[in-house]
Scaffold this active site. Structure first.
Site, PDB file in Angstrom:
ATOM      1  CG  HIS A   1      -7.925   2.741  17.871  1.00 55.78           C
ATOM      2  ND1 HIS A   1      -7.474   3.894  17.441  1.00 55.78           N
ATOM      3  CD2 HIS A   1      -7.693   1.861  17.155  1.00 55.78           C
ATOM      4  CE1 HIS A   1      -6.924   3.849  16.230  1.00 55.78           C
ATOM      5  NE2 HIS A   1      -6.981   2.382  16.104  1.00 55.78           N
TER       6      HIS A   1
ATOM      7  N   PRO B   1      -5.424  -8.099  -0.993  1.00 57.23           N
ATOM      8  CG  PRO B   1      -3.800  -8.711   0.478  1.00 57.23           C
ATOM      9  CD  PRO B   1      -4.257  -7.382  -0.465  1.00 57.23           C
TER      10      PRO B   1
ATOM     11  CD  GLN C   1      -1.016  -0.871   3.639  1.00 56.10           C
ATOM     12  OE1 GLN C   1      -2.253  -0.872   3.565  1.00 56.10           O
ATOM     13  NE2 GLN C   1      -0.621  -1.394   4.825  1.00 56.10           N
TER      14      GLN C   1
ATOM     15  CG  ASP D   1      -2.491 -13.281   4.370  1.00 55.44           C
ATOM     16  OD1 ASP D   1      -3.433 -12.887   4.979  1.00 55.44           O
ATOM     17  OD2 ASP D   1      -2.320 -13.163   3.009  1.00 55.44           O
ATOM     18  CB  ALA D   2      -4.998 -11.720   8.686  1.00 57.12           C
TER      19      ALA D   2
ATOM     20  CG  ASP E   1      -7.539  -2.007  13.773  1.00 60.06           C
ATOM     21  OD1 ASP E   1      -8.268  -0.992  13.045  1.00 60.06           O
ATOM     22  OD2 ASP E   1      -6.657  -1.471  14.321  1.00 60.06           O
TER      23      ASP E   1
ATOM     24  CG  ASP F   1      -0.314  -4.505   9.986  1.00 55.09           C
ATOM     25  OD1 ASP F   1      -1.099  -3.877  10.543  1.00 55.09           O
ATOM     26  OD2 ASP F   1      -0.074  -4.546   8.824  1.00 55.09           O
TER      27      ASP F   1
ATOM     28  CD  GLU G   1      -3.862   3.047  13.005  1.00 57.12           C
ATOM     29  OE1 GLU G   1      -3.886   1.793  13.096  1.00 57.12           O
ATOM     30  OE2 GLU G   1      -4.816   3.692  12.554  1.00 57.12           O
TER      31      GLU G   1
END
Lengths: 312, 312, 312, 312
Positions: B67, B174, B36, B147-148, B165, B115, B95
């Protein structure tokens, strides 16, 4: 991803460093009146909209959020206080959509709308039928082109509901006086004992909530009960606050089923169903989020004629 | 009225004809990563912010809304279901502010944050201390750059709370797979029986609510209970939805006093008070407004790998 | 430094990634005609302007650059070729400012202006008196609302000067045919032997000069002499080209003193002095910069009805 | 027609009501130095560009117009005055493109570039090789990071050509002193008798030409000959002026063939051909259009240390 290359864009600043830009695909009416600069236009994604002095007042896509939130909580409050909303006074409200919501109530016998700017009212009547839906023709409606201050001084204490549907007081112009303790006292004196008053009360986003907290604080010096709430209509780029004020108690946790029953009894089914307000919505609206509740509690500034909303 | 003539503006489109422009007064970090385009910057009015692929993820001025809303409802749900939130899995969350909220809970023994983009995590860690407040150093925290999907396949059914999140699935990339029925089933299978899952679930404004209603509809095909809710953070230019999902019932009208008691017992007072979430806020959040409730009820589209969120 | 927070901005794209935004301080006229979308407005810094389909046609602040450059080189050319400019045909030219410049010439007996859009002509006549300065009332002027193609087919070879004052051919619509070899042949056949033709010929900036070089190239296949030149009026955000075409030779290095003498003899002093064009200006205009000269020389594309300017 | 939805836009105001917006597709370098805010970026249509304090200094697409116009007229002037340009002093010029043009001249033995901002010079050297083309490595070049005022006081009257390649003096900061009579006297005293000085001299568009006319007027109080001229580079959104000043006469109508001969003799053919400047271009450049000529003649303001360019 790509966007159509629209060439008319309307920019609305909500801080000096932040604005929303909205493409205008057709200008329907434009005028500099003695009071303000008016634009009625078709937008790319928000339907038709009314802009005054660079601030979007409403667009057909989400105005139901604004107008239902302005009107029905006060009407419900009168019923809950044991009254019947028969006479309603609207301050501002050029689009006629506030009228439209008021006229849903079968008990309403008289609605007077007082707007200072006849040119804007006429243009909305011509170009925004989606909003007023013929409300100006309803025999219960009377439109008075006048300063709300003057009208209020002349009228008697006959009103069950008064709705302040005015632009924000942040611009130069007379509207700032309509957000002061003196004016709220005037309002109170013209309401029936079980009456209710609702006012559009400024943005409630974290970067700009002082106007809201001060209006609420000021109302609390005048009315026995004040219930703030807020809607999030994308037209405004952030949450927009209201405040409902009355001398009778306002239930902070209304029973959804009971509200739904009131609405079902009182509203004229031929005028269609409400989109936004019902019992659950109302229960949700009145639960002011903690940060805002705290900011309201901490507010000390009361708007008076000597200390009015600052023209920023 | 006048504005400073800022020259660097970030425009975020929310429809092809509408964008928000925000002045950037200092660029803190910029990178095109394999995943990104990232910008961390100081803004004129919103403090510091993180932008990914042209979408603001959070700004210091109102990130507490996002949050706190992401984390605490799920944690509370576990307690109300009779469990104790000990192990929390965060998907995304660069973050570190989601970590910060999770770490307030004294019962939490382990938080894993997965992440995909290590460069973004590193940049946030360096430039956004106001957000993570040192959470990355907490011994309970483990950051996994992966990758989650892959992580989830490997892990066991040990999680009390899983928090998604992630950026919206509207861009190429993805993430769209992480909003499908198949993925939600995967999530469910990795949760403890009394566990809870919360997902950031897209805008809920009238012009753009399909993604939200479809995510909620999809969750309902997988979980026994789904509670949608939304916040009003000006950073996003419109209301932003979430959905809480669980196998145990979720009370749609939580008792504020009971929620406050849970929070008071569970949260570490040394980490400061919550700004947004408390019992009243939670009661308000769960009262989905009528138009949105109706749109969710009418939704028929279920996101699957064969019918994922369309890349618009 | 700060700017007034204007809310109405007109954006004109000159590449997909570049636009000029100009604040509109008052809308004077707006209409979607059968042919185009028209705006006449007051701007913050450029006086009054006419915009068609999202492109500024002229503003009162610098329209003298455009209109003097369009008219006088062709008129001078006729004199230098030994003729007298008596009959002038203007294609387009709604603002009436091209008429204004033509009418300065004492020798002119007849000016016919052919514009396809009577609504735009009428609106300019009403709202842009600064531009036309009453030219529409001059007895030598005839306005014909018609397609230039049709008019030209009917008219005889009587014209000393023909001026093409049209929008760029980049939009959908009929104008693209007026930039083709076939049309230029038509033009040539309606000119007196010592006549001259000038056409607004597209931008000449380095990022967007193909239209210009192709128009010039196309003209060269039809006329014995073609002289390109360009002005830099900030209204257009970049240099804007013209081309003068004739059958007689055009001096590439006109003698300034001689030009001044022609102008002094031919122009009606009661109509005021030219602001932009004189001998020195004309000498400068005709010195096409090297990069543009080279691009014109290298151009091979000829616009024909089968290969017209592409609608971009 | 549609545009890519770029999200970083750089806005450059040229009046309070007019700006150019340019999409940035990749940020290459950003820094707030002690002197200015710097951005080096890839743009959508203009290649790479350097922006200082919100003003584009140059982009790779049309910087040849700027840098050739800045350098070669002064060099030619020295030759026409009977001299040989051996020593050249460049004030500002961080991109290295001014160096690049100077180094084309075979007679040049020494070029000193004095720039106050070493961070900007270093960033240009790293990120803009297309502009400097290795000029910083040429043994004839010396870069001095210093205030031009200080450098000039120390240096002797040895310079054949001095080139002022500075930002406009409209911002706060020390540059405004470099546009005053006192500074121009300093410059004159450091030039060889047949030397020449060229300065970037502000926009020349009708809405904003005062700075230009005042710089020219001020130069005329110091130098025996001053030749203003302007280029049309879309990067600047309007025409940008220069002024060439010398003690020897400057021919206002240079003979193109003679200029071409000088260039052909003096320039190193291995460094490629000029794109913009040649004899015809130079003849055209020096023909100042009538309205500008008149504005210059009418100007009475002389910039001095007591009456410097106003910081707007």
């Amino acid at each position: 991803m790509s966007s159509p290359r629209s060439f008319f864009w309307v920019q609305e600043y909500f801080t000096p460093w932040d604005y929303t830009a909205r493409a205008v695909t057709r200008i329907l009416a434009y005028r500099k009146t003695p009071f303000q600069e008016m634009l009625i236009a078709e937008t790319g994604a928000f339907g038709k909209g009314l802009m005054l002095d660079g601030h979007w007042q409403s667009t057909t896509v989400d105005e139901f959020l604004y107008h239902e939130a302005l009107v029905h909580p006060a009407m419900v409050q009168v019923v809950q206080a044991g009254g019947i909303p028969r006479r309603v006074l609207v301050l501002g409200g050029a689009e006629g959509a506030t009228l439209r919501e008021v006229l849903r109530w079968r008990s309403v016998e008289q609605v007077v709308m007082v707007d200072i700017d006849g040119e804007v009212v006429a243009a909305c009547r011509e170009h925004l039928p989606e909003m007023h839906q013929g409300s100006f023709e309803d025999p219960r409606v009377e439109v008075v082109i006048a300063d709300a201050l003057d009208f209020l001084q002349e009228t008697g204490p006959i009103w069950d509901v008064i709705l302040s549907d005015l632009s924000d007081p942040i611009e130069s112009g007379p509207a700032y006086r309509l957000f002061t303790q003196e004016f709220f006292r005037q309002i109170r004196s013209k309401l029936q004992p079980d009456g209710a008053f609702t006012i559009q009360a400024g943005p409630t986003g974290p970067v700009e909530l002082h106007q809201h907290t001060r209006i609420v604080r000021t109302l609390k010096t005048v009315f026995a009960a004040v219930q703030p709430y807020a809607i999030y209509a994308p037209t405004y780029g952030g949450p927009l606050g209201f405040a409902l004020a009355a001398q009778d108690p306002i239930s902070p946790r209304p029973e959804p089923e009971q509200i739904d029953q009131i609405l079902s009894q009182q509203l004229d089914p031929e005028r269609g169903a409400l989109q936004f307000i019902d019992g659950i919505t109302l229960l949700g609206l009145y639960q002011v989020p903690a940060h805002l509740r705290r900011a309201i509690a901490a507010e000390t500034v009361v708007y008076t004629l000597d200390n009015p909303p600052r023209i920023e």
